[in-house]
Design a protein around this motif. Structure first.
Motif, PDB file in Angstrom:
ATOM      1  N   PHE A  56      -3.387  12.488  -6.369  1.00 27.58           N
ATOM      2  CA  PHE A  56      -4.388  12.089  -7.354  1.00 27.58           C
ATOM      3  C   PHE A  56      -4.521  10.576  -7.458  1.00 27.58           C
ATOM      4  CE2 PHE A  56      -2.424  16.074  -8.669  1.00 27.58           C
ATOM      5  CZ  PHE A  56      -3.523  16.911  -8.542  1.00 27.58           C
ATOM      6  N   ARG A  57      -5.763  10.119  -7.515  1.00 28.76           N
ATOM      7  CA  ARG A  57      -6.052   8.707  -7.734  1.00 28.76           C
ATOM      8  C   ARG A  57      -6.442   8.543  -9.195  1.00 28.76           C
ATOM      9  NH1 ARG A  57     -11.412   6.034  -6.579  1.00 28.76           N
ATOM     10  NH2 ARG A  57     -11.049   3.833  -7.005  1.00 28.76           N
ATOM     11  N   VAL A  58      -5.785   7.636  -9.881  1.00 34.63           N
ATOM     12  CA  VAL A  58      -6.071   7.341 -11.279  1.00 34.63           C
ATOM     13  C   VAL A  58      -6.522   5.890 -11.346  1.00 34.63           C
ATOM     14  CG1 VAL A  58      -5.139   7.233 -13.617  1.00 34.63           C
ATOM     15  CG2 VAL A  58      -4.296   8.973 -12.028  1.00 34.63           C
ATOM     16  N   VAL A  59      -7.669   5.655 -11.982  1.00 36.74           N
ATOM     17  CA  VAL A  59      -8.214   4.309 -12.113  1.00 36.74           C
ATOM     18  C   VAL A  59      -8.192   3.923 -13.578  1.00 36.74           C
ATOM     19  CG1 VAL A  59     -10.230   2.844 -11.738  1.00 36.74           C
ATOM     20  CG2 VAL A  59      -9.695   4.666 -10.112  1.00 36.74           C
ATOM     21  N   SER A  60      -7.646   2.762 -13.867  1.00 39.06           N
ATOM     22  CA  SER A  60      -7.579   2.274 -15.242  1.00 39.06           C
ATOM     23  C   SER A  60      -8.246   0.913 -15.349  1.00 39.06           C
ATOM     24  CB  SER A  60      -6.123   2.167 -15.691  1.00 39.06           C
ATOM     25  OG  SER A  60      -6.063   1.660 -17.010  1.00 39.06           O
ATOM     26  N   LEU A  61      -9.062   0.750 -16.376  1.00 43.04           N
ATOM     27  CA  LEU A  61      -9.660  -0.543 -16.689  1.00 43.04           C
ATOM     28  C   LEU A  61      -8.918  -1.094 -17.889  1.00 43.04           C
ATOM     29  CD1 LEU A  61     -13.413   0.420 -16.357  1.00 43.04           C
ATOM     30  CD2 LEU A  61     -11.933  -0.642 -14.646  1.00 43.04           C
ATOM     31  N   MET A  62      -8.474  -2.331 -17.789  1.00 40.70           N
ATOM     32  CA  MET A  62      -7.708  -2.952 -18.867  1.00 40.70           C
ATOM     33  C   MET A  62      -7.925  -4.454 -18.826  1.00 40.70           C
ATOM     34  SD  MET A  62      -3.854  -2.637 -17.261  1.00 40.70           S
ATOM     35  CE  MET A  62      -4.079  -0.987 -16.656  1.00 40.70           C
ATOM     36  N   SER A  63      -7.358  -5.129 -19.785  1.00 39.14           N
ATOM     37  CA  SER A  63      -7.497  -6.585 -19.790  1.00 39.14           C
ATOM     38  C   SER A  63      -6.665  -7.197 -18.662  1.00 39.14           C
ATOM     39  CB  SER A  63      -7.056  -7.165 -21.135  1.00 39.14           C
ATOM     40  OG  SER A  63      -5.660  -7.029 -21.290  1.00 39.14           O
ATOM     41  N   ARG A  64      -7.120  -8.318 -18.190  1.00 37.61           N
ATOM     42  CA  ARG A  64      -6.353  -9.061 -17.180  1.00 37.61           C
ATOM     43  C   ARG A  64      -4.992  -9.446 -17.760  1.00 37.61           C
ATOM     44  NH1 ARG A  64      -7.749 -13.123 -12.797  1.00 37.61           N
ATOM     45  NH2 ARG A  64      -5.722 -14.075 -12.425  1.00 37.61           N
ATOM     46  N   GLU A  65      -4.988  -9.810 -19.046  1.00 36.93           N
ATOM     47  CA  GLU A  65      -3.749 -10.189 -19.719  1.00 36.93           C
ATOM     48  C   GLU A  65      -2.725  -9.059 -19.643  1.00 36.93           C
ATOM     49  OE1 GLU A  65      -2.303 -11.916 -24.060  1.00 36.93           O
ATOM     50  OE2 GLU A  65      -4.201 -10.837 -23.930  1.00 36.93           O
ATOM     51  N   ALA A  66      -3.160  -7.818 -19.855  1.00 36.84           N
ATOM     52  CA  ALA A  66      -2.239  -6.675 -19.789  1.00 36.84           C
ATOM     53  C   ALA A  66      -1.670  -6.511 -18.383  1.00 36.84           C
ATOM     54  CB  ALA A  66      -2.946  -5.394 -20.233  1.00 36.84           C
ATOM     55  N   VAL A  67      -2.520  -6.650 -17.374  1.00 40.97           N
ATOM     56  CA  VAL A  67      -2.056  -6.548 -15.987  1.00 40.97           C
ATOM     57  C   VAL A  67      -1.022  -7.623 -15.694  1.00 40.97           C
ATOM     58  CG1 VAL A  67      -2.768  -6.764 -13.566  1.00 40.97           C
ATOM     59  CG2 VAL A  67      -4.139  -5.412 -15.152  1.00 40.97           C
ATOM     60  N   ASP A  68      -1.285  -8.828 -16.136  1.00 42.47           N
ATOM     61  CA  ASP A  68      -0.353  -9.931 -15.898  1.00 42.47           C
ATOM     62  C   ASP A  68       0.962  -9.713 -16.646  1.00 42.47           C
ATOM     63  OD1 ASP A  68      -2.220 -11.133 -14.245  1.00 42.47           O
ATOM     64  OD2 ASP A  68      -2.936 -12.530 -15.781  1.00 42.47           O
ATOM     65  N   GLU A  69       0.887  -9.270 -17.903  1.00 43.77           N
ATOM     66  CA  GLU A  69       2.105  -9.038 -18.691  1.00 43.77           C
ATOM     67  C   GLU A  69       2.956  -7.915 -18.096  1.00 43.77           C
ATOM     68  OE1 GLU A  69       1.108  -8.384 -22.799  1.00 43.77           O
ATOM     69  OE2 GLU A  69       0.447 -10.457 -23.091  1.00 43.77           O
ATOM     70  N   LEU A  70       2.291  -6.859 -17.570  1.00 46.28           N
ATOM     71  CA  LEU A  70       3.019  -5.749 -16.952  1.00 46.28           C
ATOM     72  C   LEU A  70       3.428  -6.059 -15.517  1.00 46.28           C
ATOM     73  CD1 LEU A  70       0.838  -2.791 -18.282  1.00 46.28           C
ATOM     74  CD2 LEU A  70       3.194  -3.353 -18.960  1.00 46.28           C
ATOM     75  N   ASP A  71       2.949  -7.183 -14.988  1.00 43.54           N
ATOM     76  CA  ASP A  71       3.217  -7.599 -13.606  1.00 43.54           C
ATOM     77  C   ASP A  71       2.839  -6.485 -12.620  1.00 43.54           C
ATOM     78  OD1 ASP A  71       3.976  -9.404 -11.637  1.00 43.54           O
ATOM     79  OD2 ASP A  71       6.063  -8.706 -11.633  1.00 43.54           O
ATOM     80  N   LEU A  72       1.648  -5.913 -12.840  1.00 45.12           N
ATOM     81  CA  LEU A  72       1.170  -4.859 -11.955  1.00 45.12           C
ATOM     82  C   LEU A  72       0.625  -5.470 -10.678  1.00 45.12           C
ATOM     83  CD1 LEU A  72      -0.641  -2.570 -14.538  1.00 45.12           C
ATOM     84  CD2 LEU A  72       1.590  -2.201 -13.462  1.00 45.12           C
ATOM     85  N   ARG A  73       1.168  -5.006  -9.543  1.00 51.34           N
ATOM     86  CA  ARG A  73       0.768  -5.484  -8.234  1.00 51.34           C
ATOM     87  C   ARG A  73       0.737  -4.302  -7.283  1.00 51.34           C
ATOM     88  NH1 ARG A  73       4.663 -10.660  -7.283  1.00 51.34           N
ATOM     89  NH2 ARG A  73       4.908 -11.165  -9.464  1.00 51.34           N
ATOM     90  N   VAL A  74       0.019  -4.462  -6.190  1.00 47.83           N
ATOM     91  CA  VAL A  74       0.023  -3.432  -5.155  1.00 47.83           C
ATOM     92  C   VAL A  74       1.465  -3.211  -4.719  1.00 47.83           C
ATOM     93  CG1 VAL A  74      -0.701  -2.877  -2.803  1.00 47.83           C
ATOM     94  CG2 VAL A  74      -2.327  -3.936  -4.392  1.00 47.83           C
ATOM     95  N   GLY A  75       1.882  -1.954  -4.697  1.00 48.93           N
ATOM     96  CA  GLY A  75       3.250  -1.606  -4.327  1.00 48.93           C
ATOM     97  C   GLY A  75       4.163  -1.370  -5.509  1.00 48.93           C
ATOM     98  N   SER A  76       3.727  -1.738  -6.714  1.00 49.04           N
ATOM     99  CA  SER A  76       4.533  -1.491  -7.922  1.00 49.04           C
ATOM    100  C   SER A  76       4.490  -0.005  -8.281  1.00 49.04           C
ATOM    101  CB  SER A  76       3.964  -2.256  -9.125  1.00 49.04           C
ATOM    102  OG  SER A  76       3.913  -3.620  -8.905  1.00 49.04           O
ATOM    103  N   VAL A  77       5.542   0.458  -8.907  1.00 48.07           N
ATOM    104  CA  VAL A  77       5.547   1.815  -9.461  1.00 48.07           C
ATOM    105  C   VAL A  77       5.040   1.708 -10.887  1.00 48.07           C
ATOM    106  CG1 VAL A  77       6.978   3.780 -10.135  1.00 48.07           C
ATOM    107  CG2 VAL A  77       7.446   2.564  -7.990  1.00 48.07           C
ATOM    108  N   ALA A  78       4.128   2.608 -11.252  1.00 46.31           N
ATOM    109  CA  ALA A  78       3.548   2.599 -12.590  1.00 46.31           C
ATOM    110  C   ALA A  78       3.369   4.031 -13.067  1.00 46.31           C
ATOM    111  CB  ALA A  78       2.209   1.873 -12.582  1.00 46.31           C
ATOM    112  N   VAL A  79       3.247   4.187 -14.367  1.00 47.19           N
ATOM    113  CA  VAL A  79       3.004   5.496 -14.963  1.00 47.19           C
ATOM    114  C   VAL A  79       1.673   5.435 -15.692  1.00 47.19           C
ATOM    115  CG1 VAL A  79       3.821   7.245 -16.590  1.00 47.19           C
ATOM    116  CG2 VAL A  79       5.472   5.928 -15.242  1.00 47.19           C
ATOM    117  N   ALA A  80       0.746   6.305 -15.305  1.00 49.48           N
ATOM    118  CA  ALA A  80      -0.532   6.421 -16.011  1.00 49.48           C
ATOM    119  C   ALA A  80      -0.315   7.425 -17.135  1.00 49.48           C
ATOM    120  CB  ALA A  80      -1.622   6.909 -15.066  1.00 49.48           C
ATOM    121  N   VAL A  81      -0.458   6.970 -18.365  1.00 51.70           N
ATOM    122  CA  VAL A  81      -0.280   7.826 -19.538  1.00 51.70           C
ATOM    123  C   VAL A  81      -1.675   8.142 -20.055  1.00 51.70           C
ATOM    124  CG1 VAL A  81       0.742   8.034 -21.830  1.00 51.70           C
ATOM    125  CG2 VAL A  81       1.910   6.707 -20.053  1.00 51.70           C
ATOM    126  N   ILE A  82      -1.989   9.431 -20.099  1.00 50.20           N
ATOM    127  CA  ILE A  82      -3.345   9.852 -20.444  1.00 50.20           C
ATOM    128  C   ILE A  82      -3.323  10.636 -21.746  1.00 50.20           C
ATOM    129  CG2 ILE A  82      -5.349  11.168 -19.679  1.00 50.20           C
ATOM    130  CD1 ILE A  82      -4.078  10.729 -16.782  1.00 50.20           C
TER     131      ILE A  82
END
Length: 140
Positions: A93-119
């Motif tokens: 499954f592909r999950v797409v999330s739109l969020m603030s740039r600030e949130a991405v930077d604070e979570l240090d989300l990068r290609v290759g990172s492990v993340a949990v999509a909470v729906i």
């Protein structure tokens, strides 16, 4: 009664057909032969197996009312000055999330990172899928 061939069960579980065959051979999953000699798995048995195999929620899940948690790998991050798009591949499954740039930077989300999509949603559309054989027919 809904029954699934080995390949269909593998697709639904997100594993290879060989993995399902090994589970059947090991007695972890019950299969029987249909009228054509193909191994088939009862839908109720497959559902029970899938539920038993489901991973426990991630740490911290007990502090959230959201029950839909998909763990995966970040496969794309697109940022502009204010917003960002994060794509997570969680199994098939592909999950797409739109969020603030600030949130991405604070979570240090990068290609290759492990993340949990909470729906968490009050609207979830559920469709009944056509049987695999019907989807594969021409002109259907």
């Amino acid at each position: 009664m809904t029954r699934f061939r080995i390949g269909e069960a593998a697709d639904l579980l997100g594993v290879s057909a060989d993995t399902v065959r090994r589970w059947v051979a090991a007695g972890r999953l019950t299969a029987e032969r249909d009228d054509h000699g193909h191994r088939v798995i009862d839908g109720v048995d497959l559902a029970a197996f899938a539920r038993a195999q489901a991973a426990d929620p991630d740490a911290g899940a007990e502090f959230s009312s959201a029950r839909n948690r998909l763990r995966g790998i970040v496969v794309d991050v697109r940022k502009d000055t204010v917003m960002a798009q994060v794509d997570i591949q969680a199994g098939p499954f592909r999950v797409v999330s739109l969020m603030s740039r600030e949130a991405v930077d604070e979570l240090d989300l990068r290609v290759g990172s492990v993340a949990v999509a909470v729906i968490k949603s009050t609207t979830v559309v559920v469709e009944r899928a056509a049987p695999t054989a019907a989807r594969g027919r021409a002109g259907g």
